[in-house]
Motif scaffolding. Sequence first.
Motif, PDB file in Angstrom:
ATOM      1  N   PHE A 101     -10.328  64.227 -24.421  1.00 57.80           N
ATOM      2  CA  PHE A 101     -11.231  63.808 -25.492  1.00 57.80           C
ATOM      3  C   PHE A 101     -10.828  62.436 -26.023  1.00 57.80           C
ATOM      4  N   ARG A 102      -9.544  62.275 -26.251  1.00 57.73           N
ATOM      5  CA  ARG A 102      -9.071  60.977 -26.760  1.00 57.73           C
ATOM      6  C   ARG A 102      -9.310  59.880 -25.732  1.00 57.73           C
ATOM      7  N   ALA A 103      -9.083  60.216 -24.483  1.00 56.30           N
ATOM      8  CA  ALA A 103      -9.287  59.217 -23.431  1.00 56.30           C
ATOM      9  C   ALA A 103     -10.747  58.784 -23.392  1.00 56.30           C
ATOM     10  N   ALA A 104     -11.640  59.756 -23.503  1.00 55.61           N
ATOM     11  CA  ALA A 104     -13.069  59.427 -23.466  1.00 55.61           C
ATOM     12  C   ALA A 104     -13.445  58.544 -24.646  1.00 55.61           C
ATOM     13  N   LEU A 105     -12.878  58.848 -25.805  1.00 52.31           N
ATOM     14  CA  LEU A 105     -13.176  58.033 -26.986  1.00 52.31           C
ATOM     15  C   LEU A 105     -12.721  56.596 -26.768  1.00 52.31           C
ATOM     16  N   ASP A 106     -11.609  56.462 -26.078  1.00 50.91           N
ATOM     17  CA  ASP A 106     -11.053  55.132 -25.886  1.00 50.91           C
ATOM     18  C   ASP A 106     -11.848  54.319 -24.876  1.00 50.91           C
ATOM     19  N   GLN A 107     -12.463  55.039 -23.944  1.00 54.97           N
ATOM     20  CA  GLN A 107     -13.086  54.318 -22.834  1.00 54.97           C
ATOM     21  C   GLN A 107     -14.590  54.133 -22.979  1.00 54.97           C
ATOM     22  N   ASP A 108     -15.224  55.023 -23.717  1.00 51.37           N
ATOM     23  CA  ASP A 108     -16.684  54.977 -23.772  1.00 51.37           C
ATOM     24  C   ASP A 108     -17.139  54.572 -25.177  1.00 51.37           C
ATOM     25  N   SER A 109     -17.706  53.384 -25.276  1.00 53.63           N
ATOM     26  CA  SER A 109     -17.993  52.876 -26.618  1.00 53.63           C
ATOM     27  C   SER A 109     -19.184  53.586 -27.264  1.00 53.63           C
ATOM     28  N   ALA A 115     -25.207  64.639 -26.333  1.00 52.70           N
ATOM     29  CA  ALA A 115     -25.955  63.749 -25.457  1.00 52.70           C
ATOM     30  C   ALA A 115     -25.086  62.576 -25.008  1.00 52.70           C
ATOM     31  N   GLU A 116     -24.130  62.204 -25.902  1.00 48.96           N
ATOM     32  CA  GLU A 116     -23.329  61.018 -25.590  1.00 48.96           C
ATOM     33  C   GLU A 116     -21.996  61.338 -24.936  1.00 48.96           C
ATOM     34  N   VAL A 117     -21.741  62.604 -24.680  1.00 52.87           N
ATOM     35  CA  VAL A 117     -20.466  62.942 -24.053  1.00 52.87           C
ATOM     36  C   VAL A 117     -20.430  62.391 -22.628  1.00 52.87           C
ATOM     37  N   PRO A 118     -19.451  61.580 -22.328  1.00 51.61           N
ATOM     38  CA  PRO A 118     -19.365  60.969 -20.996  1.00 51.61           C
ATOM     39  C   PRO A 118     -19.230  62.048 -19.924  1.00 51.61           C
ATOM     40  N   GLN A 119     -19.706  61.723 -18.751  1.00 48.09           N
ATOM     41  CA  GLN A 119     -19.688  62.678 -17.650  1.00 48.09           C
ATOM     42  C   GLN A 119     -18.287  63.210 -17.379  1.00 48.09           C
ATOM     43  N   GLN A 120     -17.340  62.292 -17.420  1.00 50.80           N
ATOM     44  CA  GLN A 120     -15.968  62.684 -17.096  1.00 50.80           C
ATOM     45  C   GLN A 120     -15.431  63.745 -18.057  1.00 50.80           C
ATOM     46  N   LEU A 121     -15.788  63.579 -19.330  1.00 47.81           N
ATOM     47  CA  LEU A 121     -15.326  64.555 -20.316  1.00 47.81           C
ATOM     48  C   LEU A 121     -16.063  65.881 -20.145  1.00 47.81           C
ATOM     49  N   ARG A 122     -17.315  65.796 -19.754  1.00 52.54           N
ATOM     50  CA  ARG A 122     -18.073  67.038 -19.538  1.00 52.54           C
ATOM     51  C   ARG A 122     -17.425  67.900 -18.478  1.00 52.54           C
ATOM     52  N   THR A 123     -16.955  67.250 -17.453  1.00 52.80           N
ATOM     53  CA  THR A 123     -16.357  68.046 -16.372  1.00 52.80           C
ATOM     54  C   THR A 123     -15.058  68.688 -16.819  1.00 52.80           C
ATOM     55  N   ALA A 124     -14.416  68.110 -17.840  1.00 51.45           N
ATOM     56  CA  ALA A 124     -13.170  68.692 -18.332  1.00 51.45           C
ATOM     57  C   ALA A 124     -13.438  69.814 -19.338  1.00 51.45           C
ATOM     58  N   PHE A 132     -12.953  71.372 -25.337  1.00 50.38           N
ATOM     59  CA  PHE A 132     -12.495  70.130 -24.701  1.00 50.38           C
ATOM     60  C   PHE A 132     -11.000  69.978 -24.895  1.00 50.38           C
ATOM     61  N   PRO A 133     -10.280  69.651 -23.836  1.00 51.00           N
ATOM     62  CA  PRO A 133      -8.856  69.337 -24.013  1.00 51.00           C
ATOM     63  C   PRO A 133      -8.734  68.053 -24.833  1.00 51.00           C
ATOM     64  N   VAL A 191      -2.459  71.571 -31.778  1.00 51.89           N
ATOM     65  CA  VAL A 191      -3.829  71.184 -31.449  1.00 51.89           C
ATOM     66  C   VAL A 191      -3.905  70.847 -29.970  1.00 51.89           C
ATOM     67  N   GLN A 192      -4.633  71.673 -29.241  1.00 49.22           N
ATOM     68  CA  GLN A 192      -4.749  71.408 -27.810  1.00 49.22           C
ATOM     69  C   GLN A 192      -6.191  71.266 -27.362  1.00 49.22           C
ATOM     70  N   ASN A 193      -7.108  71.757 -28.198  1.00 52.93           N
ATOM     71  CA  ASN A 193      -8.512  71.690 -27.810  1.00 52.93           C
ATOM     72  C   ASN A 193      -9.394  71.292 -28.982  1.00 52.93           C
ATOM     73  N   MET A 194     -10.503  70.682 -28.642  1.00 53.28           N
ATOM     74  CA  MET A 194     -11.552  70.438 -29.618  1.00 53.28           C
ATOM     75  C   MET A 194     -12.697  71.390 -29.281  1.00 53.28           C
ATOM     76  N   TYR A 195     -13.429  71.802 -30.310  1.00 53.88           N
ATOM     77  CA  TYR A 195     -14.508  72.752 -30.080  1.00 53.88           C
ATOM     78  C   TYR A 195     -15.840  72.225 -30.603  1.00 53.88           C
ATOM     79  N   SER A 196     -16.878  72.555 -29.850  1.00 51.30           N
ATOM     80  CA  SER A 196     -18.229  72.221 -30.278  1.00 51.30           C
ATOM     81  C   SER A 196     -19.085  73.478 -30.129  1.00 51.30           C
ATOM     82  N   VAL A 197     -19.845  73.767 -31.145  1.00 50.78           N
ATOM     83  CA  VAL A 197     -20.613  75.010 -31.162  1.00 50.78           C
ATOM     84  C   VAL A 197     -21.959  74.822 -30.463  1.00 50.78           C
TER      85      VAL A 197
END
Lengths: 208, 208
Positions: free
Chosen positions: B105-113, B14-23, B100-101, B42-48
């Motif tokens: 993912f790291r960028a989203a973590l840094d930008q979206d509190s 629910a909290e995944v930023p829009q920008q990350l969703r598109t990636a 998620f690349p 490590v190139q991707n993160m996975y969510s089930v």
Amino acid sequence: MDRQALTASQPALAEVPQQLRTAARFLEVDAGEVLRRNGSRVQNMYSVISGELRLVRRDRNGTEIILQRTRSGFIAESSLNSKAYHCDLVVAEGGVVLQFPVLAFRAALDQDSAFRAGWMEHLAREVRRLRAQCERMNLRSAPDRIIHFIESEGNDGAIVLNQTRKAWAAELGLTHEALYRTLTKLQSEGVLAVDGKRISLARAAAEE
Amino acid sequence: MDRQALTASQPALAEVPQQLRTAARFLEVDAGEVLRRNGSRVQNMYSVISGELRLVRRDRNGTEIILQRTRSGFIAESSLNSKAYHCDLVVAEGGVVLQFPVLAFRAALDQDSAFRAGWMEHLAREVRRLRAQCERMNLRSAPDRIIHFIESEGNDGAIVLNQTRKAWAAELGLTHEALYRTLTKLQSEGVLAVDGKRISLARAAAEE
DNA sequence: CGTACTTTTGAATCGCATCAAATCTGGTGG
DNA sequence: CCACCAGATTTGATGCGATTCAAAAGTACG
């Protein structure tokens, strides 16, 4: 050693923002003190400068279980966003600890990206450490657990115990008798070399 | 179900930023696939989304050890800042996963509190879950482990198994024979009530 | 010097792992 | 619908290894 020097000497604290440092307090603690008790509200975070803190819980048999044992750096990190503690935070060995108010801590995490990165890396390391511990507890035999411990926690196939063997036995999930016996057995088999607090794997075992 | 609905249906997302969703990319995976192998970068993160992923490792005896088992939400979170995996990430049950690349993912973590807060809470929960698991493995008897599992993983003194009992036995660090025997014993003693996949503690035991 | 704790060794016991085999179950293809 | 198969479930018998209880020797510390 003055406070500034103490702070700088802790690797984990190198990234603590100035503002949070000023909110921190140094505490001198004695063995046996309980900093936080199960059920109490989370108001402070603690980082160990010297001595040893432990996060402990008692199971229904009354056996004490050590969930975390820290001689340097933060402890009970996962309580940062919790309402209340689920364990006791006790002083196992007297020393000095840094105390941070949680509110200031959270604010610093939100504002300082370097501090935040260090914190998240710290959490990730704790997760890996716990996974290794679970993996070890899945091994059924005493020799396997000992060797796994040395391989995963030690450097270059050797560890230097910073605790009594009895305490190490508890950490391995063994009785101290089993640990003593297994150590002498492995030693006589040439699998391990024991020299006081230093315990190392014989090469053959390390390479297998 | 379209992608937007799928994404929204996952609490963890629910909290995944829009920008990350598109990636992100949706993957349909089959049982047995290996998404990441020990040692790979490590190139991707996975969510089930559906199905089941497992983070596994093999000990020197060749026994498979399940380090994490996820049917909903992120897995192998601690690898976000690692260079390489230390375990295999395998599909235990076919389904759909989000990929998620890591850089995005790291960028989203840094930008979206808000996303960041959710992620840190997620890590903290994982730490607590692992601590509970270590605690459980410290219990030596089969009945203790079973009861501890129900108390710590279940709701209101009951669990509904979403796996076979044989798999549950592995998670408890027991052989399946020991689990089967202990379950029938505890049932005949009136400690447990077993009803298909639902297993609940009798009140007396829950209150003790 | 005495006390508390760790380390060490001994002996007996118990519970779980192991090996074996039978039954049950769900799912597949004929 | 049935035969069949792979895997899960169940029960039995045996053995090993860790726990447990006990006690002695070593060690640190006031």
